[in-house]
Design a protein around this motif. Sequence first.
Motif, short mmCIF file in Angstrom:
data_model
loop_
_atom_site.label_atom_id
_atom_site.label_comp_id
_atom_site.label_asym_id
_atom_site.label_seq_id
_atom_site.Cartn_x
_atom_site.Cartn_y
_atom_site.Cartn_z
N ILE A 339 0.87 -1.17 0.00
CA ILE A 339 0.00 0.00 0.00
C ILE A 339 0.91 1.22 0.00
CG2 ILE A 339 -1.68 1.25 1.45
CD1 ILE A 339 -2.79 -1.31 0.18
N HIS A 340 0.64 2.19 -0.92
CA HIS A 340 1.49 3.39 -1.00
C HIS A 340 0.69 4.60 -0.54
CE1 HIS A 340 4.46 1.09 -3.18
NE2 HIS A 340 3.47 0.61 -3.93
N PRO A 341 0.83 5.00 0.71
CA PRO A 341 0.01 6.11 1.20
C PRO A 341 0.51 7.45 0.66
CG PRO A 341 1.08 4.92 3.00
CD PRO A 341 1.74 4.51 1.74
N ALA A 342 -0.44 8.31 0.28
CA ALA A 342 -0.14 9.68 -0.15
C ALA A 342 -1.44 10.48 0.06
CB ALA A 342 0.26 9.69 -1.63
N PRO A 343 -1.33 11.79 0.24
CA PRO A 343 -2.56 12.57 0.45
C PRO A 343 -3.45 12.55 -0.79
CG PRO A 343 -0.61 13.83 1.04
CD PRO A 343 -0.13 12.61 0.33
N TYR A 344 -4.76 12.50 -0.61
CA TYR A 344 -5.70 12.60 -1.74
C TYR A 344 -6.97 13.29 -1.28
CZ TYR A 344 -8.17 8.57 0.31
OH TYR A 344 -8.86 7.74 1.15
N GLU A 345 -7.71 13.81 -2.27
CA GLU A 345 -8.96 14.48 -1.95
C GLU A 345 -10.09 13.47 -1.97
OE1 GLU A 345 -10.05 18.02 -4.14
OE2 GLU A 345 -7.93 18.57 -4.16
N THR A 346 -10.81 13.37 -0.86
CA THR A 346 -11.85 12.35 -0.74
C THR A 346 -12.94 12.53 -1.81
OG1 THR A 346 -11.48 12.74 1.59
CG2 THR A 346 -13.16 11.14 1.04
N ALA A 347 -13.39 13.79 -1.98
CA ALA A 347 -14.49 14.03 -2.92
C ALA A 347 -14.07 13.68 -4.34
CB ALA A 347 -14.93 15.49 -2.84
N SER A 348 -12.81 14.00 -4.69
CA SER A 348 -12.36 13.69 -6.05
C SER A 348 -12.39 12.20 -6.30
CB SER A 348 -10.93 14.16 -6.26
OG SER A 348 -10.89 15.53 -6.15
N LEU A 349 -11.89 11.47 -5.29
CA LEU A 349 -11.84 10.01 -5.44
C LEU A 349 -13.25 9.46 -5.63
CD1 LEU A 349 -9.69 7.56 -3.50
CD2 LEU A 349 -12.11 7.12 -3.61
N LEU A 350 -14.18 9.90 -4.76
CA LEU A 350 -15.55 9.37 -4.85
C LEU A 350 -16.18 9.79 -6.18
CD1 LEU A 350 -16.76 9.94 -1.19
CD2 LEU A 350 -15.98 7.83 -2.26
N HIS A 351 -15.88 11.01 -6.62
CA HIS A 351 -16.44 11.49 -7.89
C HIS A 351 -15.95 10.64 -9.06
CE1 HIS A 351 -16.48 13.99 -11.55
NE2 HIS A 351 -17.71 14.25 -11.12
N ASP A 352 -14.63 10.38 -9.08
CA ASP A 352 -14.05 9.55 -10.15
C ASP A 352 -14.77 8.21 -10.23
OD1 ASP A 352 -12.28 11.48 -10.64
OD2 ASP A 352 -10.51 10.44 -9.81
N VAL A 353 -14.90 7.60 -9.05
CA VAL A 353 -15.48 6.26 -8.99
C VAL A 353 -16.94 6.31 -9.46
CG1 VAL A 353 -16.21 4.50 -7.36
CG2 VAL A 353 -13.94 5.48 -7.17
N LEU A 354 -17.66 7.31 -8.98
CA LEU A 354 -19.09 7.39 -9.33
C LEU A 354 -19.28 7.73 -10.80
CD1 LEU A 354 -20.51 8.99 -6.10
CD2 LEU A 354 -21.05 6.75 -7.02
N THR A 355 -18.35 8.50 -11.37
CA THR A 355 -18.47 8.84 -12.79
C THR A 355 -18.40 7.56 -13.63
OG1 THR A 355 -17.38 10.90 -12.33
CG2 THR A 355 -17.49 10.28 -14.63
N VAL A 356 -17.41 6.72 -13.31
CA VAL A 356 -17.27 5.47 -14.06
C VAL A 356 -18.51 4.60 -13.86
CG1 VAL A 356 -15.90 3.37 -14.31
CG2 VAL A 356 -14.76 5.54 -13.84
#
Length: 660
Positions: A339-356
């Motif tokens: 697992i490679h931890p790095a900061p990310y934006e929660t909303a962006s991640l959820l948006h990406d996933v929901l878009t697909v």
Amino acid sequence: MTAKPGSAPGVENPHDPVGTPPVAGAAQPAVSDPRVLRRYLFWFFAAFITVIFAVIIFNTIQQFNDVTLLVNSRMGLPLAQRAAALIDGDAFEKLTKTLDPQDPFYEETRLKLLRIKQDSGCLYLYTMAPYTDTVHLFIIDGSAEPGDPAFSPLGSKEPLYAYDSAYFRTYAMKTPQFSKIHPQMDWGILISTYVPIFNSSGAVVGIVGCDFDAADIRSRIVAHVIRQMLLLCMFLLIGFYLYRLLLDAVKRQNLALQEMNRKVLAASEAKNAFLTRTSHEIRTPMNAIIGMSELAQREPCPPRALEYIAGIRNAGANLLGIINDILDFAGIESGTLRIHPAPYETASLLHDVLTVARIRAEEKALALPTDIPPDIPRSMVGDAGRVRQILLNLLSNAVKYTDAGFVKFSAYATPDADDAVRLTFVVEDSGIGIRQEDLPKLFREFVRIGEKRRGGTEGTGLGLSIARSLCRAMDGDIAVRSEYGRGSVFTAELKQTVHDRRPMGAVTRAAEKRAERQRAGFIAPEAELLIVDDLPANLLVAEGLLAPYRVRVTTCANGREAVDLVRERPFDLVLMDHMMPVMDGVEAARAVRAQGGERRTVPIVALTANAVSGMREMFLANGFNDFLSKPIDVLELDAVLARWIPAGKRRAAVPEQKGL
Ligand code: ADP
């Protein structure tokens, strides 16, 4: 805020024994340590021998006690009691005082005792009486005739140490007593019974003693013990022989296990090497297929041709998904998936996933309602790629196995430790559902359930198993609840560190902002980029993807040429393929760093189709600054360019220049 996965009633959490192996640490055969085994065996035998000896000693004492009791109670006691009954206590008391051998009582009683003794087979029959505190006297000896060396005349003194405690107890207790210990005395080894002689006032004036010879019994018992000892020694010898045999067998088995272990490790290394190679071989043409179809889609084409190109691109993307699953599975098996931890934006991640997911759901006319509270922390530290992978797997499964109705996505955050939250994602569908008896099989690798019923939906049966391993690697798990024919609920839970505690807001709005940022883009006409790849098709794809940025691109076909070019003139960024003829990317990066001066700091990004776990670390350790996996993802490319092209050379794109 909601319950954790698995805590809802009826939730199945199939931690099946044959499930996915743990993410870290390869499964290897256990090798038993021969020294430990040897120690165990030694202590086992030592304990065994001690127990046997203890049993023999206990047995011997017991036998002797039994025999003594038997002789005393069956023979000694009746004999001594008979003798005591014949003795007049008062006359005896008088005799002990006068010690007159002429006293008719003496001779009369002596003869009576002698007769009793002759019939009985005992060794000695006699009477004793106290004389002083330290000396007792023989009074009447019924064991032999006067003149016989064994005969004790009236009044013979006897020191008290020669008597055992039973003798004295007879005076004190006024009841018959038996000797228990059988020391070797002047008269041999004896089993003695003592019966008190009372005078008319009830006082004990002496005792009748009756001794049987214990020497014979003892020698028989000793012979028996010797036989037992010999038997034990024989057992020990056989045991020792068996012990050696066992030890040899264990040693042989251990060597075989070590050999097997070595072979397994070698096979695992060979498998990893094979995967690395194959991954590269497959992903390189995939890069060309996906990249070129993406470029072709940007060209003016007849609609039919665009349709074909979209088909090629989708098929390529599907194939890439399968390859990635297989590589992940291999990584989990060999314990190299990290697992490679790095900061990310929660909303962006959820948006990406929901878009697909939304695109896929719309194709099947499924509703995709969401329940995502805006108070989830805005930014987390974790492996965004892996979280996305888990969610995409659950969502695409839900869409895949639902023909009508809805797929609902919910997300919640529950505070965990100080700086961490537990994220819970729930994917609910109104699809075909899963039979209760199939639930435990769900997370096994390569297992696909009810394949006939689904009429050939595509899949490898690896997705859930990988998703669960990833969740577990993030300190969480996946649980499932399902009703056959009505739908399923998958709940994934994982732990993430909070980076920015402020609420993320509504997913759509945050994502739109991000999308706006993407649309803004940039151009960098002064930036010098070097692309190194041995395949002309890949160079073409990379150039095409870089075109909207208006950067100046130089290309070359191997590491040696790249090193020479970097020596000749400065570049702002080098995109370097890994496996190339003449000189590969890793050697080339090292050679560039070795040049010193400005070249030491030129950013080099590994551009590779080799997506096996652990590769990122390998590249970073060998002088690379970043990693871009092929087929190139335009968003990732955008992020890499924004990171490494110097800010002074980047300019905002004017509307007609926007190409992203
Ligand atoms: P696959 O690539 O076959 O979808 P997965 O590991 O993702 O592999 O899933 C394993 C099996 O679990 C699938 O073959 C399917 O039978 C079952 N499954 C997964 N998700 C669902 C769902 N939402 N509804 C019904 N069955 C499902």
